[in-house]
Scaffold this motif. Structure first.
Motif, PDB file in Angstrom:
ATOM      1  N   VAL A  49       0.829  -1.212   0.000  1.00 61.94           N
ATOM      2  CA  VAL A  49       0.000   0.000   0.000  1.00 61.94           C
ATOM      3  C   VAL A  49       0.864   1.262   0.000  1.00 61.94           C
ATOM      4  O   VAL A  49       0.505   2.264  -0.622  1.00 61.94           O
ATOM      5  N   ALA A  50       2.015   1.184   0.688  1.00 62.81           N
ATOM      6  CA  ALA A  50       2.859   2.362   0.851  1.00 62.81           C
ATOM      7  C   ALA A  50       3.224   2.979  -0.491  1.00 62.81           C
ATOM      8  O   ALA A  50       3.628   2.279  -1.423  1.00 62.81           O
ATOM      9  N   ALA A  76     -12.854  -1.167  10.778  1.00 62.77           N
ATOM     10  CA  ALA A  76     -11.547  -1.071  11.435  1.00 62.77           C
ATOM     11  C   ALA A  76     -11.412  -2.095  12.550  1.00 62.77           C
ATOM     12  O   ALA A  76     -10.348  -2.705  12.725  1.00 62.77           O
ATOM     13  N   ASN A  77     -12.474  -2.289  13.293  1.00 63.65           N
ATOM     14  CA  ASN A  77     -12.419  -3.260  14.379  1.00 63.65           C
ATOM     15  C   ASN A  77     -12.202  -4.676  13.844  1.00 63.65           C
ATOM     16  O   ASN A  77     -11.402  -5.438  14.390  1.00 63.65           O
ATOM     17  N   GLY A  78     -12.908  -5.004  12.785  1.00 65.44           N
ATOM     18  CA  GLY A  78     -12.736  -6.315  12.171  1.00 65.44           C
ATOM     19  C   GLY A  78     -11.329  -6.511  11.648  1.00 65.44           C
ATOM     20  O   GLY A  78     -10.746  -7.585  11.756  1.00 65.44           O
ATOM     21  N   GLY A 104     -12.744   7.141   2.044  1.00 70.06           N
ATOM     22  CA  GLY A 104     -12.622   6.649   3.405  1.00 70.06           C
ATOM     23  C   GLY A 104     -11.722   5.437   3.460  1.00 70.06           C
ATOM     24  O   GLY A 104     -11.033   5.107   2.491  1.00 70.06           O
ATOM     25  N   ASN A 105     -11.739   4.776   4.597  1.00 65.57           N
ATOM     26  CA  ASN A 105     -10.883   3.614   4.802  1.00 65.57           C
ATOM     27  C   ASN A 105     -11.608   2.328   4.442  1.00 65.57           C
ATOM     28  O   ASN A 105     -12.769   2.134   4.806  1.00 65.57           O
ATOM     29  N   TRP A 106     -10.914   1.496   3.729  1.00 63.34           N
ATOM     30  CA  TRP A 106     -11.432   0.194   3.314  1.00 63.34           C
ATOM     31  C   TRP A 106     -10.520  -0.867   3.906  1.00 63.34           C
ATOM     32  O   TRP A 106      -9.296  -0.793   3.758  1.00 63.34           O
ATOM     33  N   TYR A 107     -11.143  -1.851   4.548  1.00 63.40           N
ATOM     34  CA  TYR A 107     -10.374  -2.894   5.222  1.00 63.40           C
ATOM     35  C   TYR A 107     -10.764  -4.257   4.662  1.00 63.40           C
ATOM     36  O   TYR A 107     -11.958  -4.610   4.637  1.00 63.40           O
ATOM     37  N   VAL A 121      -5.373  -6.060   4.435  1.00 72.09           N
ATOM     38  CA  VAL A 121      -4.889  -4.835   3.808  1.00 72.09           C
ATOM     39  C   VAL A 121      -5.865  -3.704   4.116  1.00 72.09           C
ATOM     40  O   VAL A 121      -7.088  -3.900   4.093  1.00 72.09           O
ATOM     41  N   ALA A 122      -5.313  -2.564   4.463  1.00 72.93           N
ATOM     42  CA  ALA A 122      -6.098  -1.369   4.759  1.00 72.93           C
ATOM     43  C   ALA A 122      -5.776  -0.311   3.712  1.00 72.93           C
ATOM     44  O   ALA A 122      -4.606  -0.026   3.457  1.00 72.93           O
TER      45      ALA A 122
END
Ligand SMILES: [Cu+2]
Length: 128
Positions: A49-50, A76-78, A104-107, A121-122
């Motif tokens: 991801v970086a 995020a918790n999952g 937004g954030n995808w996990y 992967v986040a």
């Protein structure tokens, strides 16, 4: 002949104008998660991801052996706890194309290997 030439110029102008006014999301990128390694547990997904910037409309492709892995879209918790108790999507085709439809954030996690092999992967998607 001159008239035909003008017609071509007009068509070219229209095409160029259309290209210029198309929203940037038309240029959505496709990312193969883990590149040549695919979605497996031998990959450092933080490193993958970086340096990448993801935008709404981009497509993530998860390639994997679907007898070994799966993909769960979690919160995020999952992600942090490797739990699929609450998830927003689950995939098991071995070739899953997932469009980042919102900023937004995808996990994403593999339910088999998230906890002890960090197969997760986040990704942060930015507005395009
Ligand atoms: Cu797995």
């Amino acid at each position: 002949m001159a008239r035909l030439g003008k017609c071509f110029v007009n068509v070219a102008t229209v095409v160029m104008t259309l290209v210029l006014i198309l929203p940037s999301s038309s240029y959505a990128a496709t990312y193969y998660v883990g590149d040549q390694d695919g979605w497996t547990y031998d990959v450092d997904f933080d490193s993958w991801v970086a340096g990448k910037t993801f935008y709404v409309g981009d497509v993530l492709v998860f390639i994997y052996d679907n007898t070994q892995h799966n993909v769960f879209l979690v919160d995020a918790n999952g992600y942090n706890t490797c739990s699929t108790n609450k998830y927003y999507g689950s995939y098991a085709s071995g070739n899953d194309q997932i469009t980042l439809t919102a900023a937004g954030n995808w996990y994403f996690i593999c339910s088999y290997h998230c906890d002890y092999a960090s197969q997760k992967v986040a990704i942060t998607a930015f507005s395009s």
